[in-house]
Scaffold this motif. Structure first.
Motif, PDB file in Angstrom:
ATOM      1  N   PRO A 161       0.820  -1.228   0.000  1.00 16.22           N
ATOM      2  CA  PRO A 161       0.000   0.000   0.000  1.00 16.22           C
ATOM      3  C   PRO A 161       0.847   1.269   0.000  1.00 16.22           C
ATOM      4  N   GLN A 162       1.980   1.240   0.656  1.00 20.28           N
ATOM      5  CA  GLN A 162       2.840   2.421   0.684  1.00 20.28           C
ATOM      6  C   GLN A 162       3.349   2.771  -0.707  1.00 20.28           C
ATOM      7  N   THR A 163       3.760   1.744  -1.475  1.00 16.63           N
ATOM      8  CA  THR A 163       4.233   1.987  -2.841  1.00 16.63           C
ATOM      9  C   THR A 163       3.123   2.548  -3.711  1.00 16.63           C
ATOM     10  N   VAL A 164       1.924   1.968  -3.609  1.00 21.06           N
ATOM     11  CA  VAL A 164       0.788   2.444  -4.400  1.00 21.06           C
ATOM     12  C   VAL A 164       0.455   3.894  -4.037  1.00 21.06           C
ATOM     13  N   LYS A 165       0.482   4.207  -2.771  1.00 24.57           N
ATOM     14  CA  LYS A 165       0.182   5.567  -2.314  1.00 24.57           C
ATOM     15  C   LYS A 165       1.202   6.566  -2.853  1.00 24.57           C
ATOM     16  N   ASP A 166       2.483   6.180  -2.845  1.00 32.40           N
ATOM     17  CA  ASP A 166       3.532   7.075  -3.357  1.00 32.40           C
ATOM     18  C   ASP A 166       3.376   7.309  -4.850  1.00 32.40           C
ATOM     19  N   VAL A 167       3.041   6.258  -5.607  1.00 31.42           N
ATOM     20  CA  VAL A 167       2.858   6.407  -7.055  1.00 31.42           C
ATOM     21  C   VAL A 167       1.660   7.297  -7.362  1.00 31.42           C
ATOM     22  N   LEU A 168       0.565   7.111  -6.640  1.00 36.34           N
ATOM     23  CA  LEU A 168      -0.623   7.930  -6.855  1.00 36.34           C
ATOM     24  C   LEU A 168      -0.367   9.394  -6.522  1.00 36.34           C
ATOM     25  N   SER A 169       0.425   9.641  -5.499  1.00 36.61           N
ATOM     26  CA  SER A 169       0.726  11.039  -5.140  1.00 36.61           C
ATOM     27  C   SER A 169       1.577  11.720  -6.203  1.00 36.61           C
ATOM     28  N   ILE A 170       2.400  10.940  -6.893  1.00 36.38           N
ATOM     29  CA  ILE A 170       3.191  11.498  -7.993  1.00 36.38           C
ATOM     30  C   ILE A 170       2.314  11.726  -9.214  1.00 36.38           C
ATOM     31  N   ALA A 171       1.397  10.785  -9.484  1.00 38.87           N
ATOM     32  CA  ALA A 171       0.514  10.909 -10.646  1.00 38.87           C
ATOM     33  C   ALA A 171      -0.420  12.107 -10.525  1.00 38.87           C
ATOM     34  N   ASP A 172      -0.931  12.367  -9.330  1.00 41.32           N
ATOM     35  CA  ASP A 172      -1.842  13.496  -9.124  1.00 41.32           C
ATOM     36  C   ASP A 172      -1.601  14.065  -7.721  1.00 41.32           C
ATOM     37  N   PRO A 173      -0.660  15.014  -7.596  1.00 39.73           N
ATOM     38  CA  PRO A 173      -0.321  15.554  -6.273  1.00 39.73           C
ATOM     39  C   PRO A 173      -1.476  16.265  -5.587  1.00 39.73           C
ATOM     40  N   GLN A 174      -2.453  16.714  -6.364  1.00 37.26           N
ATOM     41  CA  GLN A 174      -3.557  17.471  -5.791  1.00 37.26           C
ATOM     42  C   GLN A 174      -4.631  16.581  -5.175  1.00 37.26           C
ATOM     43  N   LYS A 175      -4.651  15.337  -5.572  1.00 34.86           N
ATOM     44  CA  LYS A 175      -5.709  14.453  -5.110  1.00 34.86           C
ATOM     45  C   LYS A 175      -5.245  13.631  -3.908  1.00 34.86           C
ATOM     46  N   ILE A 176      -6.114  13.527  -2.938  1.00 32.91           N
ATOM     47  CA  ILE A 176      -5.820  12.738  -1.744  1.00 32.91           C
ATOM     48  C   ILE A 176      -6.665  11.463  -1.773  1.00 32.91           C
ATOM     49  N   TYR A 177      -6.011  10.334  -1.757  1.00 34.92           N
ATOM     50  CA  TYR A 177      -6.704   9.051  -1.813  1.00 34.92           C
ATOM     51  C   TYR A 177      -6.920   8.520  -0.395  1.00 34.92           C
ATOM     52  N   ALA A 178      -8.095   8.002  -0.157  1.00 30.63           N
ATOM     53  CA  ALA A 178      -8.388   7.392   1.139  1.00 30.63           C
ATOM     54  C   ALA A 178      -7.636   6.075   1.272  1.00 30.63           C
ATOM     55  N   SER A 179      -7.381   5.708   2.509  1.00 28.79           N
ATOM     56  CA  SER A 179      -6.637   4.459   2.751  1.00 28.79           C
ATOM     57  C   SER A 179      -7.361   3.254   2.161  1.00 28.79           C
ATOM     58  N   GLU A 180      -8.692   3.290   2.200  1.00 32.19           N
ATOM     59  CA  GLU A 180      -9.480   2.181   1.643  1.00 32.19           C
ATOM     60  C   GLU A 180      -9.286   2.061   0.139  1.00 32.19           C
ATOM     61  N   ASP A 181      -9.225   3.225  -0.556  1.00 31.99           N
ATOM     62  CA  ASP A 181      -9.009   3.201  -2.007  1.00 31.99           C
ATOM     63  C   ASP A 181      -7.626   2.659  -2.346  1.00 31.99           C
ATOM     64  N   VAL A 182      -6.631   3.058  -1.563  1.00 32.93           N
ATOM     65  CA  VAL A 182      -5.270   2.569  -1.792  1.00 32.93           C
ATOM     66  C   VAL A 182      -5.208   1.060  -1.576  1.00 32.93           C
ATOM     67  N   GLU A 183      -5.866   0.583  -0.520  1.00 33.33           N
ATOM     68  CA  GLU A 183      -5.891  -0.851  -0.238  1.00 33.33           C
ATOM     69  C   GLU A 183      -6.576  -1.630  -1.356  1.00 33.33           C
ATOM     70  N   ASN A 184      -7.666  -1.083  -1.886  1.00 33.81           N
ATOM     71  CA  ASN A 184      -8.392  -1.760  -2.968  1.00 33.81           C
ATOM     72  C   ASN A 184      -7.555  -1.858  -4.231  1.00 33.81           C
ATOM     73  N   ILE A 185      -6.864  -0.766  -4.573  1.00 35.87           N
ATOM     74  CA  ILE A 185      -6.004  -0.774  -5.756  1.00 35.87           C
ATOM     75  C   ILE A 185      -4.876  -1.779  -5.586  1.00 35.87           C
TER      76      ILE A 185
END
Length: 327
Positions: A215-239
């Motif tokens: 989940p940490q890796t997915v969260k870091d990649v998503l933050s790079i892809a869209d720095p303005q968007k904040i993903y919930a922990s549940e969404d990160v876990e699902n991805i």
């Protein structure tokens, strides 16, 4: 008419035996089905899909308790218990797991006995020894010193069900391998922590552990892809869960899937062209450039793989297992 009646009775008897096995392996089956088993009627059945075994080989699992007993054959139970506890192992949990395995083995053989099916119980250690001796020692006069004059090319006397891992014996040392996939003409020189080649059966185990994302890796990649968007922990876990689940592929797939563990990529050592860290293949050829590497089958058998040795990994239809899938 009499022939058809006899054929129907045979089918009925075979179906009853198969259903009894299913009821044993699936205790959640309704009691209604159990009570009506003797009066059940068959309306349609394809004989080509029917399989009632005459002989069954039961391959039992070697428990951790049995493994420790084999490692320390000179220790009695009390001394073994003391040594395991000093090492930090949970002796009681280990013994409980061993008895649970033996109970499952007993239930299975009891069903086979009731169904008049001939069976033989073997553990993995015994099975490996049988395969080795059958291959090399067919006759007493054939027993020779095989340490000398080994053939330049030989097929190992073992098959891998889940995966084959190739890498340095010392895990902290970089594994240098030349890898060629399928019909490629040239090798790719790869530096990593090792190569894992998996079947569909093993795609839920070591291969998945090497290839999965946290989940940490997915969260870091998503933050790079869209720095303005904040993903919930549940969404990160699902991805993360969706990606990791897709790593598994069917056990019936004739292809293999390779995974390069901790592939070294830097400015001085760029990623080889057309060589991905993971992918499907039907044939893998690996040449060792390692100092002291090994070829490990299913995490249990290790074969020396010295520098210059070439290993070819592939599957054959005649080695396929015939399994029963319970749904």
């Amino acid at each position: 008419m009499q022939i058809l009646h006899r054929k129907s009775e045979v089918i009925r008897r075979e179906f009853k035996r198969s259903l009894q096995v299913l009821l044993f392996l699936s205790p959640s089956f309704s009691e209604k089905v159990r009570s009506n088993l003797s009066s059940m009627k068959i309306f349609s059945r394809k004989e080509s899909t029917s399989f009632v075994p005459k002989r069954v080989l039961v391959l039992t699992k070697i428990s951790r308790y049995q493994f420790e007993k084999m490692r320390e054959p000179d220790l009695d139970e009390s001394l073994l218990r003391l040594k395991l506890k000093e090492r930090g192992s949970d002796y009681e949990a280990m013994l409980t797991s061993h008895y649970r395995n033996k109970a499952a083995e007993l239930r299975t053989t009891e069903v086979l006995r009731k169904l008049n099916i001939e069976y033989k119980i073997m553990d993995r250690v015994t099975t490996w020894r049988v395969f080795v001796f059958r291959l090399y020692f067919e006759k007493e006069e054939d027993i020779v010193d095989t340490s000398q004059n080994l053939p330049e090319e030989r097929r190992l006397p073992w098959l891998a069900l889940n995966e084959v891992f190739i890498g340095e014996t010392l895990s902290a040392r970089t594994s240098s391998l030349l890898i060629k996939l399928d019909d490629e003409e040239k090798y790719h020189k790869v530096k990593s922590s090792g190569l894992c080649v998996s079947t569909g059966t093993g795609s839920t185990s070591w291969f998945r552990s090497i290839s999965c994302l946290s989940p940490q890796t997915v969260k870091d990649v998503l933050s790079i892809a869209d720095p303005q968007k904040i993903y919930a922990s549940e969404d990160v876990e699902n991805i993360c869960s969706e990606y990791n689940n897709r790593l598994q592929f069917s056990a019936e797939d004739a292809r293999m899937n390779y995974a390069i563990r901790d592939m070294i990529v830097s400015e001085t050592w760029p990623l080889p062209k057309s060589m991905h860290p993971r992918g499907f293949c039907v044939r893998v050829m690996v040449r060792s450039l390692c100092h002291d590497s090994g070829l490990v089958l299913d995490g249990g058998i290790s074969v020396p793989f010295p520098m210059g040795t070439i290993a070819i990994l592939e599957t054959y239809p005649e080695d396929s297992l015939r399994n029963i899938v319970l749904e």
